[in-house]
Motif scaffolding. Structure first.
Motif, PDB file in Angstrom:
ATOM      1  N   PRO A   2       0.674  -1.213  -0.070  1.00 13.77           N
ATOM      2  CA  PRO A   2      -0.039   0.082  -0.123  1.00 13.77           C
ATOM      3  C   PRO A   2       0.920   1.201   0.146  1.00 13.77           C
ATOM      4  CG  PRO A   2      -0.541  -1.406   1.850  1.00 13.77           C
ATOM      5  CD  PRO A   2       0.653  -1.865   1.096  1.00 13.77           C
ATOM      6  N   THR A   3       0.146   2.391  -0.631  1.00 15.81           N
ATOM      7  CA  THR A   3       0.903   3.573  -0.516  1.00 15.81           C
ATOM      8  C   THR A   3       0.365   4.247   0.754  1.00 15.81           C
ATOM      9  OG1 THR A   3       1.009   3.800  -3.034  1.00 15.81           O
ATOM     10  CG2 THR A   3       1.134   5.725  -1.896  1.00 15.81           C
ATOM     11  N   GLU A   4       1.299   4.734   1.180  1.00 13.89           N
ATOM     12  CA  GLU A   4       1.117   5.560   2.575  1.00 13.89           C
ATOM     13  C   GLU A   4       1.038   6.831   2.515  1.00 13.89           C
ATOM     14  OE1 GLU A   4       1.020   4.126   5.951  1.00 13.89           O
ATOM     15  OE2 GLU A   4       1.475   2.257   5.472  1.00 13.89           O
ATOM     16  N   THR A   6       1.388  10.828   3.214  1.00 11.31           N
ATOM     17  CA  THR A   6       2.431  11.615   3.803  1.00 11.31           C
ATOM     18  C   THR A   6       1.930  12.814   4.757  1.00 11.31           C
ATOM     19  OG1 THR A   6       2.506  12.969   1.890  1.00 11.31           O
ATOM     20  CG2 THR A   6       4.011  11.043   2.112  1.00 11.31           C
ATOM     21  N   LYS A 128      -6.315   4.632  -7.927  1.00  8.09           N
ATOM     22  CA  LYS A 128      -5.161   3.742  -7.056  1.00  8.09           C
ATOM     23  C   LYS A 128      -5.934   2.838  -5.918  1.00  8.09           C
ATOM     24  CE  LYS A 128      -2.157   7.547  -6.978  1.00  8.09           C
ATOM     25  NZ  LYS A 128      -1.378   8.590  -6.156  1.00  8.09           N
TER      26      LYS A 128
END
Length: 141
Positions: A2-4, A6, A128
């Motif tokens: 997964p993309t965290e 920021t 996404k």
């Protein structure tokens, strides 16, 4: 993987009560507050989770399209995004979704329109979130 995030720019919430697809939904800000109905009900038009998903995906993709088009010097302010959300049985024995994003960008040739759709699809948070989970078809009209 997964993309965290920021940074968190916005948080919202919605609550479903009752019988799921035949229950009631409310949003934390009070803008959504209505009963749901099962998809395909012919007795009385009702909102269902697929309708809400279609609205959210269309709006999100519209924003991603405008953002990516701006980087290419293309004005998409007159464009239209329609998300066709399909619901039905899936290969795993449960139920699933499929989406066709139909996009009209007046004054843009088909090849450039398709390029912009692909760029927006890589950028859009809904795209996404669904990537490699459901079939999403991009159609420039």
């Amino acid at each position: 993987m997964p993309t965290e995030l920021t940074k968190v720019n916005y948080v919202t919430a919605a609550t479903a009560t009752g019988a799921g697809r035949a229950g009631h939904v409310t949003s934390a800000d009070g803008l959504i507050d209505f009963d749901l109905g099962k998809p395909g009900s012919t007795t009385e038009p009702t909102v269902n989770p697929e309708t809400l998903f279609a609205a959210g995906y269309a709006a999100c993709f519209q924003g991603a399209l405008a953002n990516r088009a701006k980087t290419k010097g293309v004005d998409t302010s007159d464009s239209k995004v329609t998300a066709h959300v399909s619901f039905g049985p899936s290969e795993d024995g449960g139920f699933g979704l499929a989406v066709e994003l139909e996009v009209e960008i007046p004054g843009v040739d088909p090849a450039q329109a398709q390029e912009l759709l692909e760029l927006a699809h890589q950028f859009c948070p809904y795209s996404k979130a669904t990537r490699d989970n459901i079939v999403v078809t991009l159609t420039a009209v």
